[in-house]
Design a protein around this motif. Sequence first.
Motif, short mmCIF file in Angstrom:
data_model
loop_
_atom_site.label_atom_id
_atom_site.label_comp_id
_atom_site.label_asym_id
_atom_site.label_seq_id
_atom_site.Cartn_x
_atom_site.Cartn_y
_atom_site.Cartn_z
N TYR A 1 0.88 -1.20 0.04
CA TYR A 1 0.20 0.06 -0.11
C TYR A 1 1.10 1.18 -0.16
CZ TYR A 1 -2.85 3.55 1.79
OH TYR A 1 -3.55 5.08 1.96
N ALA A 2 0.47 2.27 -0.81
CA ALA A 2 1.31 3.40 -0.90
C ALA A 2 0.12 4.73 -1.52
CB ALA A 2 2.78 3.40 -1.68
N VAL A 3 0.45 5.75 -1.11
CA VAL A 3 -0.25 6.66 -1.84
C VAL A 3 0.71 8.12 -2.17
CG1 VAL A 3 -2.59 6.27 -0.72
CG2 VAL A 3 -0.88 7.81 0.34
N ARG A 4 0.23 8.84 -3.00
CA ARG A 4 0.91 9.97 -3.27
C ARG A 4 -0.12 11.10 -3.40
NH1 ARG A 4 1.04 12.76 -8.21
NH2 ARG A 4 -0.18 11.60 -10.02
N PRO A 5 0.15 12.20 -2.66
CA PRO A 5 -0.69 13.44 -2.77
C PRO A 5 -0.91 14.26 -4.02
CG PRO A 5 1.23 14.02 -1.74
CD PRO A 5 1.53 12.70 -1.96
N ILE A 6 -2.16 14.37 -4.22
CA ILE A 6 -2.52 15.12 -5.58
C ILE A 6 -3.38 16.50 -5.10
CG2 ILE A 6 -2.62 13.09 -6.93
CD1 ILE A 6 -5.38 13.06 -6.84
#
Length: 389
Positions: free
Chosen positions: A332-337
């Motif tokens: 699991y990983a996210v990046r801010p947008i």
Amino acid sequence: MANMLIVHGGAPTAVINASLYGAVKEAKKHGCIDKIYAAIGGSGAVIRQQFLDMKTVDEQRLELLPFTPASAIGTSRDHLEPEDYQAIARVIEKNDIKYVFFNGGNGSMDACGKVYSACRELGVDVQVVGIPKTIDNDIAVTDHAPGFGSAARYIAATVSEVSQDVRALPIHVSVVEAMGRNAGWIAAASALARSGNGDGPDLIYLPERPFIEEEFLADVKALVEKKGGVVVVASEGLTGPDGKPIVEPIFQVGRATYYGDVSAHLANLVIKKLGVKARSEKPGICGRASIAFQSSVDREEAILAGAEAVKAAVEGETGVMIGFERLPGAEYAVRPIRIPIQQVMLTERTMPDEFINRRGNDVTEAFVEWCRPLIGEPLRTFVTFKNDL
């Protein structure tokens, strides 16, 4: 140098203070920011100019923010008229505020967009950025919103414990009511309580599907005959095939709705129509801002959202909200947008079809896989010997 302002709006969460912490810590890194104002009491406090400079707050107290429930600066559900947005724009100009942040849910993102428009109309030079917050997870475009992961952890852990109780003494149906007006994300998250040992929840009912009383009673009857004890999770916003709430709201004005007791209604149906013992449980706001069940993932992402909002504003972005994009891969990983605020203003995101089973009384494995990383560490593992014989 110019000042910044952060405002909390709507219902508190377990991590809204973490976003405040992230914004304050990031703001202190930028020499272009002088005073770091926090509105003490929500959007109405801006008009009243009830500001606290967070730079004057002792560092030890600031470090408590990520682990403090609800809103340390206060929040509100103030109803703002068009003239109020003009007043806010004038207060922003008067106090030499260059960077404004609204931290909240759908209503707050709507306010964020309207403040942005009011400032443009009056020629006020300001960067306006939204920081998402909602336990309901109903903000559009972003993969999820800070606040949901902790609320999901709370409902899953609570239902897990209720399920152990019901399995130990399987003589009744337990109906647990989850918050969520039109979106069933929180109720759905109770599915994470399942250990594979036959524990509940046995049935999950979401507002995205019409509630059919006959099917509900048939499902419960079959499970009672099979298991004895049954755990049902139901959203507070359930509606019938006619689109009307299954329990008439006690009070409703605009977007503010005080629902009737859905869990008690369903428990009473079971008692009266099936002749089976039933109990209703309504955690309500106990799970809205619970630090005991705060998700570490939720907390860190809330901090990230606050920090990224300040970065965006300092870089000249305005009229945007910080969101998350989930990255592909096994881990699991996210990046801010950065999402244009017009795309999220009062746009409600409900559970997609692929997350709900065909009969409308459960969620799919796709939802469980999507949701599991958001609650942080695995839930406690319990033991039972009832399956050993």
